[in-house]
Motif scaffolding. Structure first.
Motif, PDB file in Angstrom:
ATOM      1  N   SER A 147       8.749 -25.829  49.069  1.00 59.49           N
ATOM      2  CA  SER A 147       7.980 -24.604  49.346  1.00 59.49           C
ATOM      3  C   SER A 147       8.137 -23.592  48.211  1.00 59.49           C
ATOM      4  O   SER A 147       7.166 -22.930  47.829  1.00 59.49           O
ATOM      5  CB  SER A 147       8.430 -23.991  50.671  1.00 59.49           C
ATOM      6  N   MET A 148       9.352 -23.481  47.641  1.00 57.70           N
ATOM      7  CA  MET A 148       9.544 -22.574  46.506  1.00 57.70           C
ATOM      8  C   MET A 148       8.780 -23.057  45.278  1.00 57.70           C
ATOM      9  O   MET A 148       8.134 -22.262  44.573  1.00 57.70           O
ATOM     10  CB  MET A 148      11.035 -22.460  46.176  1.00 57.70           C
ATOM     11  N   LEU A 149       8.840 -24.358  45.007  1.00 63.17           N
ATOM     12  CA  LEU A 149       8.147 -24.894  43.844  1.00 63.17           C
ATOM     13  C   LEU A 149       6.629 -24.746  43.979  1.00 63.17           C
ATOM     14  O   LEU A 149       5.941 -24.356  43.036  1.00 63.17           O
ATOM     15  CB  LEU A 149       8.512 -26.371  43.660  1.00 63.17           C
ATOM     16  N   ARG A 150       6.104 -25.063  45.147  1.00 67.57           N
ATOM     17  CA  ARG A 150       4.659 -24.989  45.333  1.00 67.57           C
ATOM     18  C   ARG A 150       4.153 -23.549  45.327  1.00 67.57           C
ATOM     19  O   ARG A 150       3.045 -23.277  44.844  1.00 67.57           O
ATOM     20  CB  ARG A 150       4.272 -25.678  46.644  1.00 67.57           C
ATOM     21  N   LEU A 151       4.945 -22.624  45.873  1.00 66.87           N
ATOM     22  CA  LEU A 151       4.524 -21.226  45.819  1.00 66.87           C
ATOM     23  C   LEU A 151       4.461 -20.739  44.382  1.00 66.87           C
ATOM     24  O   LEU A 151       3.513 -20.053  43.975  1.00 66.87           O
ATOM     25  CB  LEU A 151       5.487 -20.358  46.636  1.00 66.87           C
ATOM     26  N   LEU A 152       5.474 -21.112  43.579  1.00 66.18           N
ATOM     27  CA  LEU A 152       5.476 -20.746  42.167  1.00 66.18           C
ATOM     28  C   LEU A 152       4.273 -21.353  41.454  1.00 66.18           C
ATOM     29  O   LEU A 152       3.561 -20.667  40.701  1.00 66.18           O
ATOM     30  CB  LEU A 152       6.776 -21.222  41.522  1.00 66.18           C
ATOM     31  N   LEU A 193      -3.770 -21.539  47.641  1.00 66.52           N
ATOM     32  CA  LEU A 193      -3.060 -20.262  47.674  1.00 66.52           C
ATOM     33  C   LEU A 193      -2.752 -19.830  49.100  1.00 66.52           C
ATOM     34  O   LEU A 193      -1.602 -19.506  49.438  1.00 66.52           O
ATOM     35  CB  LEU A 193      -3.892 -19.195  46.972  1.00 66.52           C
ATOM     36  N   ALA A 194      -3.778 -19.810  49.945  1.00 68.35           N
ATOM     37  CA  ALA A 194      -3.573 -19.381  51.328  1.00 68.35           C
ATOM     38  C   ALA A 194      -2.620 -20.310  52.058  1.00 68.35           C
ATOM     39  O   ALA A 194      -1.762 -19.869  52.840  1.00 68.35           O
ATOM     40  CB  ALA A 194      -4.919 -19.321  52.046  1.00 68.35           C
ATOM     41  N   TRP A 195      -2.751 -21.612  51.814  1.00 62.36           N
ATOM     42  CA  TRP A 195      -1.905 -22.597  52.485  1.00 62.36           C
ATOM     43  C   TRP A 195      -0.440 -22.398  52.115  1.00 62.36           C
ATOM     44  O   TRP A 195       0.441 -22.419  52.987  1.00 62.36           O
ATOM     45  CB  TRP A 195      -2.364 -24.004  52.097  1.00 62.36           C
ATOM     46  N   MET A 196      -0.157 -22.202  50.829  1.00 60.46           N
ATOM     47  CA  MET A 196       1.231 -22.143  50.394  1.00 60.46           C
ATOM     48  C   MET A 196       1.919 -20.862  50.847  1.00 60.46           C
ATOM     49  O   MET A 196       3.119 -20.866  51.114  1.00 60.46           O
ATOM     50  CB  MET A 196       1.314 -22.270  48.866  1.00 60.46           C
ATOM     51  N   ILE A 197       1.193 -19.756  50.936  1.00 64.48           N
ATOM     52  CA  ILE A 197       1.821 -18.533  51.437  1.00 64.48           C
ATOM     53  C   ILE A 197       2.232 -18.711  52.893  1.00 64.48           C
ATOM     54  O   ILE A 197       3.363 -18.399  53.290  1.00 64.48           O
ATOM     55  CB  ILE A 197       0.865 -17.340  51.285  1.00 64.48           C
ATOM     56  N   ALA A 198       1.327 -19.253  53.702  1.00 64.42           N
ATOM     57  CA  ALA A 198       1.647 -19.479  55.111  1.00 64.42           C
ATOM     58  C   ALA A 198       2.735 -20.539  55.268  1.00 64.42           C
ATOM     59  O   ALA A 198       3.639 -20.404  56.102  1.00 64.42           O
ATOM     60  CB  ALA A 198       0.389 -19.893  55.868  1.00 64.42           C
ATOM     61  N   SER A 199       2.671 -21.593  54.464  1.00 60.33           N
ATOM     62  CA  SER A 199       3.674 -22.654  54.541  1.00 60.33           C
ATOM     63  C   SER A 199       5.053 -22.137  54.148  1.00 60.33           C
ATOM     64  O   SER A 199       6.063 -22.493  54.767  1.00 60.33           O
ATOM     65  CB  SER A 199       3.262 -23.819  53.639  1.00 60.33           C
ATOM     66  N   TYR A 200       5.103 -21.310  53.111  1.00 58.15           N
ATOM     67  CA  TYR A 200       6.379 -20.737  52.688  1.00 58.15           C
ATOM     68  C   TYR A 200       7.005 -19.908  53.809  1.00 58.15           C
ATOM     69  O   TYR A 200       8.202 -20.018  54.090  1.00 58.15           O
ATOM     70  CB  TYR A 200       6.155 -19.881  51.446  1.00 58.15           C
ATOM     71  N   GLN A 201       6.188 -19.071  54.462  1.00 56.35           N
ATOM     72  CA  GLN A 201       6.713 -18.240  55.541  1.00 56.35           C
ATOM     73  C   GLN A 201       7.198 -19.103  56.704  1.00 56.35           C
ATOM     74  O   GLN A 201       8.213 -18.790  57.333  1.00 56.35           O
ATOM     75  CB  GLN A 201       5.627 -17.267  56.021  1.00 56.35           C
ATOM     76  N   ILE A 261      16.132 -10.709  38.656  1.00 60.95           N
ATOM     77  CA  ILE A 261      15.114 -10.032  37.856  1.00 60.95           C
ATOM     78  C   ILE A 261      13.923 -10.954  37.611  1.00 60.95           C
ATOM     79  O   ILE A 261      12.752 -10.541  37.736  1.00 60.95           O
ATOM     80  CB  ILE A 261      15.722  -9.555  36.524  1.00 60.95           C
ATOM     81  N   ILE A 262      14.195 -12.220  37.262  1.00 59.92           N
ATOM     82  CA  ILE A 262      13.104 -13.181  37.054  1.00 59.92           C
ATOM     83  C   ILE A 262      12.326 -13.383  38.342  1.00 59.92           C
ATOM     84  O   ILE A 262      11.082 -13.454  38.338  1.00 59.92           O
ATOM     85  CB  ILE A 262      13.670 -14.514  36.527  1.00 59.92           C
ATOM     86  N   TYR A 263      13.046 -13.450  39.449  1.00 61.52           N
ATOM     87  CA  TYR A 263      12.369 -13.599  40.739  1.00 61.52           C
ATOM     88  C   TYR A 263      11.466 -12.403  41.026  1.00 61.52           C
ATOM     89  O   TYR A 263      10.321 -12.568  41.477  1.00 61.52           O
ATOM     90  CB  TYR A 263      13.406 -13.765  41.844  1.00 61.52           C
ATOM     91  N   ASN A 264      11.963 -11.199  40.754  1.00 59.48           N
ATOM     92  CA  ASN A 264      11.142 -10.004  40.977  1.00 59.48           C
ATOM     93  C   ASN A 264       9.895 -10.007  40.108  1.00 59.48           C
ATOM     94  O   ASN A 264       8.816  -9.569  40.536  1.00 59.48           O
ATOM     95  CB  ASN A 264      11.970  -8.753  40.710  1.00 59.48           C
ATOM     96  N   MET A 265      10.028 -10.490  38.874  1.00 58.92           N
ATOM     97  CA  MET A 265       8.857 -10.577  38.001  1.00 58.92           C
ATOM     98  C   MET A 265       7.827 -11.568  38.547  1.00 58.92           C
ATOM     99  O   MET A 265       6.619 -11.330  38.478  1.00 58.92           O
ATOM    100  CB  MET A 265       9.301 -10.981  36.589  1.00 58.92           C
ATOM    101  N   MET A 266       8.303 -12.671  39.130  1.00 65.87           N
ATOM    102  CA  MET A 266       7.380 -13.641  39.700  1.00 65.87           C
ATOM    103  C   MET A 266       6.708 -13.077  40.954  1.00 65.87           C
ATOM    104  O   MET A 266       5.517 -13.310  41.192  1.00 65.87           O
ATOM    105  CB  MET A 266       8.118 -14.937  40.040  1.00 65.87           C
ATOM    106  N   VAL A 267       7.457 -12.338  41.766  1.00 65.81           N
ATOM    107  CA  VAL A 267       6.851 -11.719  42.951  1.00 65.81           C
ATOM    108  C   VAL A 267       5.822 -10.682  42.526  1.00 65.81           C
ATOM    109  O   VAL A 267       4.819 -10.466  43.209  1.00 65.81           O
ATOM    110  CB  VAL A 267       7.936 -11.105  43.852  1.00 65.81           C
ATOM    111  N   GLY A 268       6.054 -10.029  41.373  1.00 65.02           N
ATOM    112  CA  GLY A 268       5.056  -9.115  40.842  1.00 65.02           C
ATOM    113  C   GLY A 268       3.735  -9.807  40.574  1.00 65.02           C
ATOM    114  O   GLY A 268       2.656  -9.225  40.772  1.00 65.02           O
ATOM    115  N   VAL A 269       3.782 -11.074  40.130  1.00 67.08           N
ATOM    116  CA  VAL A 269       2.554 -11.855  39.951  1.00 67.08           C
ATOM    117  C   VAL A 269       1.876 -12.098  41.300  1.00 67.08           C
ATOM    118  O   VAL A 269       0.652 -12.004  41.428  1.00 67.08           O
ATOM    119  CB  VAL A 269       2.878 -13.193  39.253  1.00 67.08           C
TER     120      VAL A 269
END
Length: 561
Positions: free
Chosen positions: A211-216, A254-262, A339-347
């Motif tokens: 789930s982390m890899l696919r969300l990224l 995109l929509a699938w992976m956000i819901a799947s991650y949660q 910090i890297i994680y926060n930058m990715m969440v910014g995307v």
């Protein structure tokens, strides 16, 4: 990708407990059932995720080949770049995780933990004390080291390394992890305890990784690809079948992976109720329409102002990243990873809302939603005014209506999710609907009140133990207000009874707050320790996180970590 380590006993599903004495807490989240098994819908969900992955990747590659045959070389190059570069990043990260998990060396702490568990010792801590260190070292000598394995096992390890290298070279790491998670889930279904729990834990670890890899990958590949293809369609005033297929697959991914991650995150947290598949489908529709409106507004603006669109994206990303860092997230195990994680969440925040902090989530979500709404209106209005003479009035009006209606539908499904299908309960007005009364005894009993020096909600990181940052306020993922019980209420309080037998793994870290992953899901050293201990122990071990009970303990912990 709202747990508080407040001492309330957690469910028996993952056997995670706090070390503080348990006590009833009227604000504590409702707990899930004690047992949760791998089911047929879980298997179907994994198969559908594989289908979404193949559809997204294959449609992009097919479209790139079509651009090349049509001699649209710039479109071909950009499409291929947004396929290859994100895939390489994900493959490198996945192989790094595999290399660590499959390392030849076995840490002495993990080996000793397995011996201690097998010999019937009841306690194991991730921070060895002096008295027990000698005993563990002696026990570790009994285990055969990796160098003593036979030639057959050595050949098997070489084959596994070669197989994984081939899988990652051919960009199939996600496929392999999906298949492996499916295999582990089926094995947990077929076996009985304790093998069932062991396979289920491994399946949850694998599901967390994928789930982390696919969300990224989705926000590095699918989101830019969607904006690119929509911009090309608007600029050329034509829609090729492959363009529509690629854009649709990217949007669904995109929509699938956000819901799947949660969903996977909630499944991994035993202090949170899991999401039903009905709620997951509604959340997919919510993100499908909101991201669709967002990317269409981007594409309209970018088709006229390419340079200003780049400036806008960079400025939005910087503001969102600063906002996330200011909120002091606690997802990773080190400062630089955070910090890297926060930058990715910014995307991620360029396209949609993503909860990264417990507390007043509703207020932050309202601010973000208003910001996105204003930006969408501004971008669409500017395009409408400066679209040029090639775009007809009817076409422009249709595009504006599509953006507005798509965002309105996404907002509607968001309200449906939070008002009817949220796992923590439906939302009514400014708070969750209270379905049960809280008895007076639970509020006034000594067991439910903490002494003045008790840290009822331990800090997420040691650097933040001072000050008033510990927001006990509520948000969308937790109760919004305390309920004052009516006088004379005498309803019994049922709390899960923690299991007391068997070995215990004590993790000398405060438990991370939702929506963060638990430390044993993101720290691979803890994973190896837990899996080795569980495979050797006759009884599945329990996990306890450190509960900082008084200021003295906090100071001692800060000086020894």
């Amino acid at each position: 990708m709202a747990a508080k380590s407040d001492g309330a006993p957690l469910s028996q599903r993952n056997e995670i407990q706090a070390e503080c004495p348990p006590g009833p807490d009227p604000r504590a989240p409702r707990h899930r059932p004690a047992e949760q098994r791998y089911s047929l819908p879980d298997c179907c969900w994994t198969l559908c995720a594989l289908l979404v992955f193949f559809s997204d990747g294959a449609s992009d590659l097919w479209l790139a080949a079509d651009y090349y045959l049509r001699t649209y070389y710039w479109c071909f190059a950009l499409t291929l770049v947004f396929v290859i570069v994100p895939s390489l990043v994900v493959q490198v990260l996945s192989f790094r995780w595999f290399a660590y998990d499959f390392a030849e060396s076995v840490e002495s702490g993990s080996a000793a933990a397995a011996v201690v568990a097998a010999s019937g010792e009841e306690d194991f801590s991730t921070k060895d004390s002096g008295e027990r260190g000698a005993g563990r070292a002696a026990a570790a000598e009994v285990l055969p080291g990796p160098g003593t394995v036979g030639g057959a096992r050595g050949c098997c390890r070489v084959f596994v390394w070669l197989f994984q290298a081939i899988v990652h070279i051919f960009q199939l790491a996600q496929v392999w992890r999906y298949v492996h998670a499916l295999y582990l889930g089926v094995q947990s279904r077929w076996h009985r305890d304790p093998e069932r729990r062991h396979f289920y834990w491994r399946m949850m670890f694998e599901s967390a990784d994928i789930s982390m890899l696919r969300l990224l990958e989705s926000f590095l590949k699918s989101a830019p690809q969607l904006v690119l293809q929509l911009s090309i369609m608007i600029y050329t005033k034509q829609v090729l079948p492959l363009q529509g297929l690629s854009a649709s697959a990217s949007l669904i991914s995109l929509a699938w992976m956000i819901a799947s991650y949660q969903k996977v995150l909630r499944d991994s947290r035993d202090d949170k109720l899991p999401m039903t598949y009905k709620a997951v489908v509604v959340q997919i529709l919510w993100h499908l329409f909101t991201i669709g409106a967002r990317t269409l507004a981007f594409a309209l603006f970018a088709s006229v102002f390419q340079l200003y669109f780049g400036i806008f994206i960079v400025a939005h990303w910087c503001i969102m990243t600063f906002w996330i860092i200011q909120g002091e997230t606690d997802f990773c195990m080190s400062k630089w990873e955070e910090i890297i994680y926060n930058m990715m969440v910014g995307v991620v925040y360029i396209f949609c809302w993503f909860s990264v902090r417990e507390g007043r989530t509703r207020c932050r979500m309202l601010i973000y939603s208003l910001t996105v709404f204003v930006e969408n209106v501004a971008l669409t209005t500017i395009w409408y005014l400066y679209r040029g003479s090639r775009t007809s009035e009817s076409y422009a009006v249709i595009m504006v209506c599509v953006v507005a209606s798509s965002y309105a539908l996404g907002t509607f499904f968001m309200f449906v999710y939070y008002c009817l299908l949220h796992p923590d309960g439906p939302v009514s007005g400014w708070g969750y609907i209270v379905e049960k009364e809280v008895p007076v005894e639970s509020l006034g009993s000594p067991a439910s009140s903490h002494p003045p020096d008790v840290v009822s909600s331990p800090p997420r990181t040691l650097q933040r133990t001072k000050g008033s940052e510990r927001e006990q306020g509520a948000g969308i993922d937790g109760d919004v207000f305390q309920v004052r019980p009516p006088r004379g209420a005498h309803a019994p309080v049922n709390h899960p009874t923690p299991r007391t037998e068997g070995p215990v793994i004590r993790i000398d870290l405060p438990r991370k707050k939702y929506p963060a992953w638990d430390a044993h899901f993101i720290d691979r050293r803890l994973r190896k320790t837990i899996l080795v201990l569980e495979s050797a122990a006759p009884v599945t071990p329990r996990i306890q996180y450190r509960c900082l009970g008084n200021p003295k303990e906090v100071m001692e912990y800060e000086t020894t970590v």
